[in-house]
Motif scaffolding. Structure first.
Motif, PDB file in Angstrom:
ATOM      1  N   ASN A  54       0.839  -1.199   0.000  1.00  0.00           N
ATOM      2  CA  ASN A  54       0.000   0.000   0.000  1.00  0.00           C
ATOM      3  C   ASN A  54       0.874   1.248   0.000  1.00  0.00           C
ATOM      4  OD1 ASN A  54       1.030   0.207   2.585  1.00  0.00           O
ATOM      5  ND2 ASN A  54      -0.903  -0.324   3.622  1.00  0.00           N
TER       6      ASN A  54
ATOM      7  N   ALA B  46      -7.966  -6.249   2.523  1.00  0.00           N
ATOM      8  CA  ALA B  46      -8.224  -4.841   2.843  1.00  0.00           C
ATOM      9  C   ALA B  46      -7.854  -4.535   4.288  1.00  0.00           C
ATOM     10  CB  ALA B  46      -9.687  -4.516   2.589  1.00  0.00           C
ATOM     11  N   THR B  47      -8.140  -5.479   5.183  1.00  0.00           N
ATOM     12  CA  THR B  47      -7.823  -5.285   6.594  1.00  0.00           C
ATOM     13  C   THR B  47      -6.314  -5.335   6.835  1.00  0.00           C
ATOM     14  OG1 THR B  47      -9.937  -6.268   7.238  1.00  0.00           O
ATOM     15  CG2 THR B  47      -8.213  -6.160   8.916  1.00  0.00           C
ATOM     16  N   SER B  48      -5.627  -6.317   6.228  1.00  0.00           N
ATOM     17  CA  SER B  48      -4.193  -6.481   6.487  1.00  0.00           C
ATOM     18  C   SER B  48      -3.367  -5.323   5.924  1.00  0.00           C
ATOM     19  CB  SER B  48      -3.700  -7.807   5.899  1.00  0.00           C
ATOM     20  OG  SER B  48      -3.838  -7.811   4.493  1.00  0.00           O
TER      21      SER B  48
ATOM     22  N   SER C 263      -8.448   3.272  -2.587  1.00  0.00           N
ATOM     23  CA  SER C 263      -7.030   3.211  -2.203  1.00  0.00           C
ATOM     24  C   SER C 263      -6.181   2.706  -3.368  1.00  0.00           C
ATOM     25  CB  SER C 263      -6.846   2.288  -0.998  1.00  0.00           C
ATOM     26  OG  SER C 263      -7.538   2.770   0.124  1.00  0.00           O
TER      27      SER C 263
ATOM     28  N   ARG D  58     -11.995  -8.799   1.856  1.00  0.00           N
ATOM     29  CA  ARG D  58     -12.016  -8.058   3.119  1.00  0.00           C
ATOM     30  C   ARG D  58     -10.758  -8.341   3.932  1.00  0.00           C
ATOM     31  NH1 ARG D  58     -14.319  -3.741   4.292  1.00  0.00           N
ATOM     32  NH2 ARG D  58     -16.275  -4.549   3.397  1.00  0.00           N
TER      33      ARG D  58
ATOM     34  N   ASP E  85      -4.793  -2.239   5.265  1.00  0.00           N
ATOM     35  CA  ASP E  85      -5.492  -0.998   5.588  1.00  0.00           C
ATOM     36  C   ASP E  85      -5.947  -0.281   4.310  1.00  0.00           C
ATOM     37  OD1 ASP E  85      -6.595   0.976   7.175  1.00  0.00           O
ATOM     38  OD2 ASP E  85      -4.729   2.117   7.367  1.00  0.00           O
ATOM     39  N   LEU E  86      -6.694  -1.001   3.504  1.00  0.00           N
ATOM     40  CA  LEU E  86      -7.175  -0.472   2.232  1.00  0.00           C
ATOM     41  C   LEU E  86      -8.672  -0.237   2.278  1.00  0.00           C
ATOM     42  CD1 LEU E  86      -5.244  -2.921  -0.147  1.00  0.00           C
ATOM     43  CD2 LEU E  86      -4.613  -0.543   0.374  1.00  0.00           C
ATOM     44  N   SER E  87      -9.120   0.685   1.464  1.00  0.00           N
ATOM     45  CA  SER E  87     -10.547   0.942   1.296  1.00  0.00           C
ATOM     46  C   SER E  87     -10.797   1.220  -0.176  1.00  0.00           C
ATOM     47  CB  SER E  87     -10.992   2.140   2.160  1.00  0.00           C
ATOM     48  OG  SER E  87     -10.252   3.301   1.812  1.00  0.00           O
TER      49      SER E  87
ATOM     50  N   ASP F  12       1.732   3.143   2.354  1.00  0.00           N
ATOM     51  CA  ASP F  12       2.617   3.239   3.513  1.00  0.00           C
ATOM     52  C   ASP F  12       3.810   2.289   3.420  1.00  0.00           C
ATOM     53  OD1 ASP F  12       0.903   5.098   4.617  1.00  0.00           O
ATOM     54  OD2 ASP F  12      -0.272   3.583   5.690  1.00  0.00           O
TER      55      ASP F  12
ATOM     56  N   THR G 170       3.520  -0.994   3.513  1.00  0.00           N
ATOM     57  CA  THR G 170       3.197  -2.293   4.119  1.00  0.00           C
ATOM     58  C   THR G 170       2.974  -3.318   3.012  1.00  0.00           C
ATOM     59  OG1 THR G 170       2.125  -1.170   5.964  1.00  0.00           O
ATOM     60  CG2 THR G 170       1.650  -3.519   5.679  1.00  0.00           C
TER      61      THR G 170
END
Length: 831
Positions: free
Chosen positions: A106, A150-152, A159, A147, A154-156, A108, A110
């Protein structure tokens, strides 16, 4: 006939109302046996449902898959031949994908390894739910993610997600996030194949990067197929017959044979303990039935003296027992299903499961057989010439009973020694029975001996007398047997629980390897040299690593087969393998293999035997000579000298094993930064262990629940037999109290004698436990599996800590009943 039936029903009703203690005893006995049987007989079905729930939900309705295999050099194929084949009437759906494991990050920075699926939106709709019907197209730089991903990261929606493959890479906008379901779950994303395939193919085979787009249209590496109902075998045969796909892996999406192997491996120890529990529960139950019939023998005798036939008495027993049995059947079914629902929740799954009908049927048949056998034997023991004697209350044991116990112990010991000297296949089953017989008979003899010594030595004469008063009753012999069986069962259950809980630690201790680079498709030698020259790496070795190698013609599968440079096995694995065995892998005149012990003890192979393995799904069987065996917690790893033979160049060295010098996390990040863009997978063995630990922890949660229920059943048995013991001995205890022993003194004597019996039970049960645990591994072989189970001192101490409260319950119940006893009333009623 009507009057007779009315009399039987009225007699049954009166017996149930009048003898409430006996009714509770029978109800709990049937419930304990049925719950144990239901849980045990359902264990295999429950485990099968546990392991099939995920695959079935993932792949349904697609029952076949065709694709590349990690053990071959094929990385992609064309589906043109499949689309042109005559599949009408055999295959109803074909869904192709291009699947690649790569790295995504992402904004950041990560990162996460992700599985990238590339195809059309219609293909994605076929294997997952949640794609909006109004979504007609997906842009070239748009991505759909789960999902979980997206959680691991931090995406929405909206993004940016970067995917780098080789020297190429692109940024994608998250257009849709859907809940994990079916095939689309975990760290998975979906891309439009038309716009992304060139990027992946260029990384896998750079020489193809200049080809026109039309070349990539039919290129895929995984196809899911749904055969028409009843046409599965025909569909499999059709796919296997296509010449273009002879190097591909064609298999069932849900491999039931592999699942059956998982079920055997996960339930093998439990099955052994379960049958031991069944044997002990049947023993407890038959002692309960004996007491039931002893209470009824006066009724039988009086009925016979008045002209009643044995059949009438038997029918009366059947009617009364049927009431207890039916109530227990409904109660035990409800309780067992409750245990399964709680077990499913404990494992984190959501599937539905109920006791299979065949498990209920088997449990009912066994319970009825036990009861009917005891009933028949007791009715046959009542000849008419002894009816008057039977109509009177029966006294306690005779001296012949103790002599019989001594003879039984010595006879069992002699047979046990003989069996150990003359080893044959069934000896382990005989040994288990003999150990139980020796333990029970020795405990009875030891109890009488200790009581006699205390009384005769003059040190504790009153305690010795009090113990002799209890020992004189048959109810004591049964209480003592039930107590020892319960304690020994608790010891075994705790040993099993400890074995499972410690399995993951033992598995992790077997490996001292940190990382492995896998899926190296280009620049293998250059990569190995680069790795060897790094300052943060302690040691690295080239290796040929094969996954899921199948024993030819059998379901048995090796998860990992290693051929390591310089035979550096001891640098990456902590197995007990001698230097001579490792050196045996250096020979290059024949293919040889080192196998785990399960292949010797379970499958019957021996040194020098030739064994056949299918190295790749479609390859011919390869012969290897067995040069040794080694102990391993799970027999899924083997070592060979394959890399020494040029004839296996199509497999070749495909991995690099690595141990870090210092900081593993820092080295892992560096390896990912350097090699993940080239689709090289950095396998962190610690992560692999954590995944295995989670699986075992979930199974352990269920096993803990089942063991807790079984221990609860033994608590009920102990309480019931303690009540019966007091009822049988309260007259003699009352006589002692009338002769001057105060109630407080009597309670103190109860505590002392129970402490003496506790020591005897713990000592003899402990010895029996050591012998029985040594038989568990051989017994597991009867369930077609291999398990390395050893006695644990820690588990033994934990078992004693659990058994102590169970035993204490017996003491408290006895003391409570003694405290409410009035000697004069007891003696007046008895007279």
């Amino acid at each position: 006939m009507g009057h007779r039936l009315h009399f039987l029903l009225r007699m049954t009703y009166k017996n149930i109302i009048r003898y409430r203690l006996r009714g509770i005893l029978m109800f709990f006995s049937f419930t304990m046996l049925l719950v144990t049987l239901f849980l045990g007989f359902s264990m295999g079905d429950f485990s099968r449902a546990y392991y099939t729930e995920g695959p079935v939900n993932t792949y349904a309705p697609y029952d076949l898959t065709m694709g590349v295999n990690a053990n071959s050099n094929t990385r992609y194929f064309s589906i043109r031949s499949l689309m042109e084949a005559d599949t009408e009437g055999v295959i109803e759906a074909i869904v192709p994908f291009f699947e690649v494991s790569t790295m995504a990050s992402n904004n950041d920075g990560t990162r996460a390894y992700v599985t990238s699926l590339s195809s059309t939106l219609d293909a994605l709709r076929s294997v997952t739910n949640g794609i909006p019907s109004n979504l007609a197209t997906l842009g070239d730089h748009e991505v759909i993610i789960t999902r979980t991903l997206a959680t691991s990261l931090d995406l929405s929606v909206g993004s940016t997600l970067a995917i780098n493959v080789g020297n190429a890479g692109a940024d994608y906008n998250v257009s849709l996030i859907i809940e994990d379901n079916r095939l689309f779950k975990g760290d998975t994303l979906f891309l439009n194949k038309a716009s992304s395939i060139r990027m992946f193919i260029s990384a896998i085979s750079p020489e193809l990067s200049g080809l026109p787009d039309v070349f990539f249209t039919n290129i895929h590496n995984r196809v899911y197929l749904a055969s028409i109902d009843g046409k599965h075998d025909e569909a499999l045969a059709l796919l296997s017959s296509l010449d273009a796909y002879q190097s591909l892996e064609i298999k069932d999406t849900v491999n039931m044979e592999a699942i059956d192997q998982l079920v055997r491996r996960s339930t093998s120890v439990f099955n052994v303990i379960f049958w031991i529990m069944v044997a002990t529960v049947i023993f407890v139950m038959q002692t309960t039935f004996l007491l039931f019939f002893e209470e009824k023998r006066q009724t039988f005798a009086v009925t016979s003296l008045l002209g009643g036939k044995p059949g009438f008495s038997y029918l009366a027993v059947v009617l009364e027992t049927s009431v207890y049995f039916l109530v227990a059947l409904f109660g035990s079914t409800y309780l067992s299903n409750l245990v399964f629902r709680s077990g499913i929740s404990a494992t984190g799954r959501t599937f539905d499961f109920a006791i299979p009908d065949d498990a209920i049927l088997k449990g009912v048949i066994i319970a009825l057989l036990v009861f009917s056998s005891v009933a028949t034997l007791n009715l046959m023991r009542m000849p008419s010439d002894q009816l008057i004697r039977l109509s009177k209350p029966e006294n306690g044991h005779s001296k012949g009973h103790i002599k019989g116990s001594i003879i039984l112990f010595l006879g069992a010991l002699l047979v046990y020694i003989t069996v150990n000297l003359i080893i044959f296949d069934e000896s382990v089953l005989i040994e288990a029975v003999l150990i139980l017989v020796m333990g029970l008979s020795l405990l009875r003899v030891a109890s009488v001996f200790v009581a006699s010594r205390l009384q005769k030595t003059g040190k504790k004469p009153l305690l010795g007398l009090f113990m002799r008063v209890l020992i004189s009753k048959k109810a004591f012999s049964r209480w003592l047997s039930v107590m020892m069986i319960s304690v020994l069962s608790i010891f075994l259950l705790v040993q099993t629980h400890h074995h499972i809980s410690q399995k993951i630690d033992r598995i992790e201790e077997e490996f001292v390897i940190d990382f492995a680079l896998l899926n190296i498709m280009n620049r293998y030698s250059e990569t190995a040299t680069e790795i060897a020259q790094r300052d943060d790496i302690d040691i690295s070795k080239k290796a040929m690593v094969l996954n899921n190698v199948t024993l030819s013609g059998r379901v048995e599968t090796l998860s990992w087969m290693y051929a390591i440079e310089d035979n550096a096995i001891d640098q990456f694995f902590d197995f007990d393998i001698s230097d001579d065995l490792i050196n045996a892998l250096e020979q290059d005149e024949r293919l040889v293999i080192l196998l785990p012990m399960r292949y010797r003890d379970l499958l019957g192979y021996d040194l020098g035997d030739v064994i056949l393995f299918d190295l790749t799904p479609r390859s011919q069987s390869v012969e290897m000579t067995i040069v040794g065996f080694f102990a391993k917690e799970i027999g899924d790893t083997a070592f060979t000298n394959l890399r020494l033979f040029d004839s296996f160049d199509d497999l070749s060295d495909n991995a690099i094993l690595i141990n870090a010098k210092d900081d593993c996390d820092q080295l892992k990040d560096a390896l990912i930064d350097t090699y993940a863009p080239s689709l090289v997978y950095v396998l962190d063995f610690e992560d692999a262990f954590e995944a295995k630990q989670t699986e075992i922890s979930q199974a352990l949660s269920y096993v803990t629940l089942v063991l807790g229920v079984m221990i609860g059943c033994f608590v009920l048995a102990v309480v019931v037999h303690t009540i019966l013991l007091f009822e049988a001995s309260k007259q003699n205890i009352s006589r002692l109290m009338v002769l001057g022993v105060s109630k407080g003194k009597a309670q103190g004597l109860v505590i002392l004698e129970k402490a003496v019996f506790l020591v005897l039970i713990f000592i003899i049960s402990g010895v029996a436990l050591v012998l029985l645990v040594g038989l568990v591994s051989p017994l597991v072989i009867y369930f077609n599996d291999y398990e390395l189970m050893q006695f644990s001192n820690i588990a033994f101490v934990r078992g004693m800590l659990i058994a102590l409260p169970v035993y204490a319950i017996s003491v408290v119940v006895f003391l409570g009943m003694l405290g409410r006893t009035h000697p004069s009333d007891v003696l007046r009623i008895s007279q």
